[in-house]
Design a protein around this motif. Structure first.
Motif, PDB file in Angstrom:
ATOM      1  N   ALA A   1      11.002   3.360  41.498  1.00  0.00           N
ATOM      2  CA  ALA A   1      11.491   2.519  40.402  1.00  0.00           C
ATOM      3  C   ALA A   1      12.937   2.864  40.064  1.00  0.00           C
ATOM      4  O   ALA A   1      13.336   4.031  40.082  1.00  0.00           O
TER       5      ALA A   1
ATOM      6  N   SER B   1       6.516  -0.486  28.973  1.00  0.00           N
ATOM      7  CA  SER B   1       7.735  -1.106  29.475  1.00  0.00           C
ATOM      8  C   SER B   1       8.600  -1.580  28.317  1.00  0.00           C
ATOM      9  O   SER B   1       8.093  -2.060  27.300  1.00  0.00           O
TER      10      SER B   1
ATOM     11  N   PRO C   1      14.066   6.979  36.741  1.00  0.00           N
ATOM     12  CA  PRO C   1      13.061   7.087  35.678  1.00  0.00           C
ATOM     13  C   PRO C   1      13.300   8.270  34.750  1.00  0.00           C
ATOM     14  O   PRO C   1      13.083   8.167  33.536  1.00  0.00           O
TER      15      PRO C   1
ATOM     16  N   GLU D   1       4.493  -1.826  40.607  1.00  0.00           N
ATOM     17  CA  GLU D   1       5.723  -1.513  41.324  1.00  0.00           C
ATOM     18  C   GLU D   1       6.618  -0.581  40.521  1.00  0.00           C
ATOM     19  O   GLU D   1       7.249   0.320  41.067  1.00  0.00           O
ATOM     20  N   ARG D   2       6.690  -0.813  39.234  1.00  0.00           N
ATOM     21  CA  ARG D   2       7.541   0.019  38.378  1.00  0.00           C
ATOM     22  C   ARG D   2       6.778   1.142  37.691  1.00  0.00           C
ATOM     23  O   ARG D   2       7.372   2.037  37.119  1.00  0.00           O
TER      24      ARG D   2
ATOM     25  N   ARG E   1      13.497  -1.553  41.781  1.00  0.00           N
ATOM     26  CA  ARG E   1      12.665  -0.684  42.597  1.00  0.00           C
ATOM     27  C   ARG E   1      13.318  -0.449  43.937  1.00  0.00           C
ATOM     28  O   ARG E   1      13.856  -1.357  44.553  1.00  0.00           O
TER      29      ARG E   1
ATOM     30  N   GLN F   1       6.822   7.258  38.544  1.00  0.00           N
ATOM     31  CA  GLN F   1       7.758   6.141  38.707  1.00  0.00           C
ATOM     32  C   GLN F   1       8.813   6.459  39.756  1.00  0.00           C
ATOM     33  O   GLN F   1       9.211   5.585  40.548  1.00  0.00           O
TER      34      GLN F   1
END
Length: 763
Positions: free
Chosen positions: A273, A129, A281, A195-196, A5, A268
């Protein structure tokens, strides 16, 4: 913690978090018992939460999905913000662990279930993910789900603190969550890395004493049973089918030029990220989408061996072991050195594109080329030595790779058509529909039984029927025609002949009775164009060969459709048409007679003769050689006009044109595009009726037509192949949902329609 990130401005980060919340809630659903009916807001049938992970697939907890009656559930969702709740039935396709049931106090881990929708619907999907949840470490996560508040079903979301794991580094590890209450009903909802901007797990349970609960990591889906036999198609492996559909969905959403809403990759990017510390991303979804276009790894063992062979990768494989291409990519993220992360990812992609295949689909070579093109573009960020190493690696591995078996297209049954059109040795049914030019909402119709030798018998004929009531009026005569033509195990082909402006008519969706199957799943339904000889090069009606040259319509009753054969009569008239060379023989062309045919030839010169012979040549080639699908009206999701006739005539004889942007109730140019195909000499073409869904992503339709329609078998299998697709679609097989609204033009130029003739043989 900033690995994966990049920091951004606080205000932008808050806006991104709000956008992330919107995406999560749009994909979060309620699971109800199958007796929910129309009472969508009834708490008494509510079982728990879930979320869309791929088109037509919902992930939830096994104790939620299996908490009703049997394996059937109802999924309640909101198609788009403000559109209200909708419901669709679903079936529990898999539950983990297999064969488990509830035990006192809990359901055995991993407590996951995949629900397959029974029909295609428009919905959002979360981003899953590719990193195992155990990599997450510590921090806060988001969650979402449904619960009952004051007697009403309500969606809620919030934050939870990661407090460790349960089960250690094993295949059934769970994440312990705390610092918030988890009310009844949220089980099965998503757990999100804020966060991601990606979903990492499923809420499993709430703490019996205190706050919080547990979640199961997405990597536990890798423990879904592997196929016991040979892998012949992607759909044979449930895990691969779902994750590939997920990755293609997000790639196609990112590419889709008409999209007006934020995508997961957009959000993202706003969050900062950096997957694997090297990809953006957008780059990630493009790479995963290209990997998902490939057949899956031949086995888990082969994927582990591939990872072990990467020179710059030394790490223990996570548990459960990586099973798909995305799993291998996720395994690279935590162990790549910052200065070698991009090279490691690209080297992995080269290994994937050159790996041994369990099967090769028609789209596989193009998918490998597209992945290589993406690798070469990304490799411009590397030094010359590493770029050269990737080129050499690809060359060496391709030379060493052995041949792979072709994909099983599952085309079963006898040919539904061939150079002669109908199923060999079997009669067919012909329905002709003629729109009344002066009453465009009404039509005249006739039903024929066409014998295998080409002789056609008209069973019934009716005039001035409202188009909207056709299915009702045709129920009895079509049933009688089918009784005369069907043989055990081989339903007769239904040929629907109409002018080009009605080719989008959805006859395959008709039911001839309240309990009857749709015609398109019951039997092959193909389309024929009855006015192809009246179309100009631009796809419009011309002056030649039209009604204007046939004199007064009154000579043949209300329309000239059958004035050249048999008893004209009225309602219920019968007649025999002797077919020299097919249905209808070589009589005068519809509404023209010999004089009209001569006029057409004179006004069009050799062009008219050339296009007729070209049409026959294309037909013969398509039924003797492999066919190739070519999408003509769409470029990466962007509508484009169908090429002009002269350009269409330049396509190879093995081409089957495909239209994916057709909206029968929309643009006038759509019917003109169909007319150009017909005028260009194509007797075989495919399209889908879009049913007014402008945001529909079409990548799966492009891929499906290439893989399941094109291939080594000639065009004679297409009527049965399309029927098989419709049957599987109506049976709730998500791998065929791309075919929703599919239609097949299958117009044999060697079998003229009743009342038409071959211009070359006209006196």
């Amino acid at each position: 913690m900033t690995h994966g990130r990049a920091p951004g401005a606080p205000g932008a980060h808050d806006a991104a978090r709000r956008a992330l919340r919107g995406l999560v809630m749009a994909a979060t659903v309620r699971i109800h018992r199958p007796d929910a009916g129309y009472a969508l807001d009834e708490p008494g049938t509510f079982l728990g939460s879930g979320y869309f992970v791929a088109p037509s697939w919902v992930l939830t907890c096994a104790h939620v999905a299996c908490g009703g009656e049997g394996d059937e559930v109802v999924v309640v969702y909101e198609p788009a913000p403000g559109r209200g709740m909708s419901a669709v039935s679903g079936h529990v396709a898999a539950a983990l662990p297999e064969g488990a049931g509830p035990v006192p106090g809990s359901w055995p881990a991993p407590d996951l279930a995949l629900v397959r929708l029974s029909e295609p619907v428009d919905h959002e999907c979360v981003y899953l993910s590719e990193r195992p949840a155990a990599y997450f470490g510590e921090g806060k996560v988001l969650y979402a789900g449904w619960t009952v508040v004051d007697g009403r079903l309500t969606m809620l979301d919030g934050t939870l603190t990661v407090q460790g794991t349960m089960g250690g580094w094993t295949t059934d590890v769970q994440m312990r969550l705390g610092d918030n209450d988890l009310p009844d009903g949220v089980s099965g909802g998503p757990v999100i890395d804020p966060e991601r901007g990606e979903v990492i797990g499923v809420l499993k349970s709430r703490a019996g004493h205190g706050r919080g609960g547990t979640s199961t990591g997405l990597e536990q889906l890798r423990t879904l049973p592997a196929p016991s036999g040979e892998l012949k198609t992607e759909a044979d492996d449930l895990y691969q089918a779902v994750v590939h559909a997920h990755d293609r969905y997000h790639r196609d959403r990112q590419r889709h030029p008409d999209a007006r809403r934020h995508t997961w990759a957009d959000v993202q990017s706003q969050l900062g990220a950096r997957p694997g510390r090297t990809l953006s991303p957008d780059e990630r979804v493009q790479l995963l989408g290209r990997l998902a276009d490939l057949p899956p790894p031949a086995s888990t063992r082969s994927l582990l061996d591939l990872l072990d062979s990467l020179p710059d990768f030394e790490a223990p494989a996570p548990l459960p072991a990586p099973r798909g291409w995305r799993d291998g990519l996720g395994a690279l993220y935590e162990y790549a050195r910052d200065d070698g992360a991009l090279y490691l990812v690209l080297d992995y992609a080269v290994h994937a594109m050159t790996a041994d295949r369990p099967f090769v689909a028609s789209s596989t070579p193009a998918a490998e080329d597209a992945l290589w093109a993406g690798v070469r573009q990304a490799a411009q960020r590397l030094g010359p030595g590493r770029r050269t190493a990737l080129v050499e690696r690809r060359k060496t591995r391709l030379e060493a790779r052995g041949p792979a078996p072709a994909a099983d297209t599952r085309r079963t049954g006898a040919p539904a058509g061939g150079p002669g059109g109908a199923a060999a040795g079997q009669s067919s049914v012909l329905l002709e529909i003629v729109r009344r030019g002066w009453e465009p909402d009404r039509c005249d119709w006739s039903v024929f039984v066409v014998r295998a030798d080409g002789e056609a018998k008209r069973l019934e004929e009716v005039q001035r029927v409202p188009l909207a009531d056709l299915a009702t009026h045709l129920s009895a005569p079509l049933k009688e025609a089918f009784r005369q033509c069907d043989t055990p195990g081989r339903p007769a082909v239904l040929q629907v002949a109409t002018e080009h402006s009605l080719l989008a008519l959805d006859v395959d969706e008709w039911r001839l009775g309240p309990e009857e199957e749709r015609l398109g799943t019951q039997r092959p339904v193909v389309l024929r164009c009855s006015d192809r000889d009246q179309l100009t090069e631009n796809g419009d009606h011309g002056d030649y060969g039209g009604y204007a040259e046939s004199g007064d319509h009154g000579d043949h009753g209300d329309h000239g459709g059958y004035g050249d054969h048999g008893d004209q009569g009225g309602h219920g008239g019968h007649g025999e048409i002797d077919g020299a060379g097919g249905i209808g023989g070589a009589g005068g062309r519809r509404g023209t007679g010999a004089a009209g045919a001569q006029s057409a030839a004179a006004s069009n010169g050799d062009y008219r003769l050339d296009i007729d012979e070209e049409r026959r040549a294309r037909w013969r080639w398509l039924h003797a050689h492999p066919v190739t699908a070519a999408v003509l009206d769409c470029d990466d999701g962007l509508r484009k006009p169908v090429p002009p006739v002269e350009e269409l005539r330049g396509l190879s004889h093995g081409t089957v044109p495909v239209l994916c942007r057709l909206d029968p109730n929309g643009r006038e140019g759509d019917t003109e595009g169909l007319a150009r195909l017909v005028r260009g000499g194509f007797g075989v073409a495919l399209w889908r009726r879009r049913h007014g869904l402008p945001e529909a992503v079409c990548g799966e339709f492009h891929r499906g037509t290439l893989d399941q329609i094109a291939g080594p078998i000639g065009a004679h299998r297409l009527p049965e192949a399309v029927r098989d697709l419709r049957f599987k679609l109506r049976s709730g097989r998500p791998e065929t949902f791309w075919a929703h609204g599919i239609a097949l033009l299958y117009d044999d130029p060697h079998q003229p329609l009743p009342g038409t003739g071959d211009l070359l043989e006209a006196p």
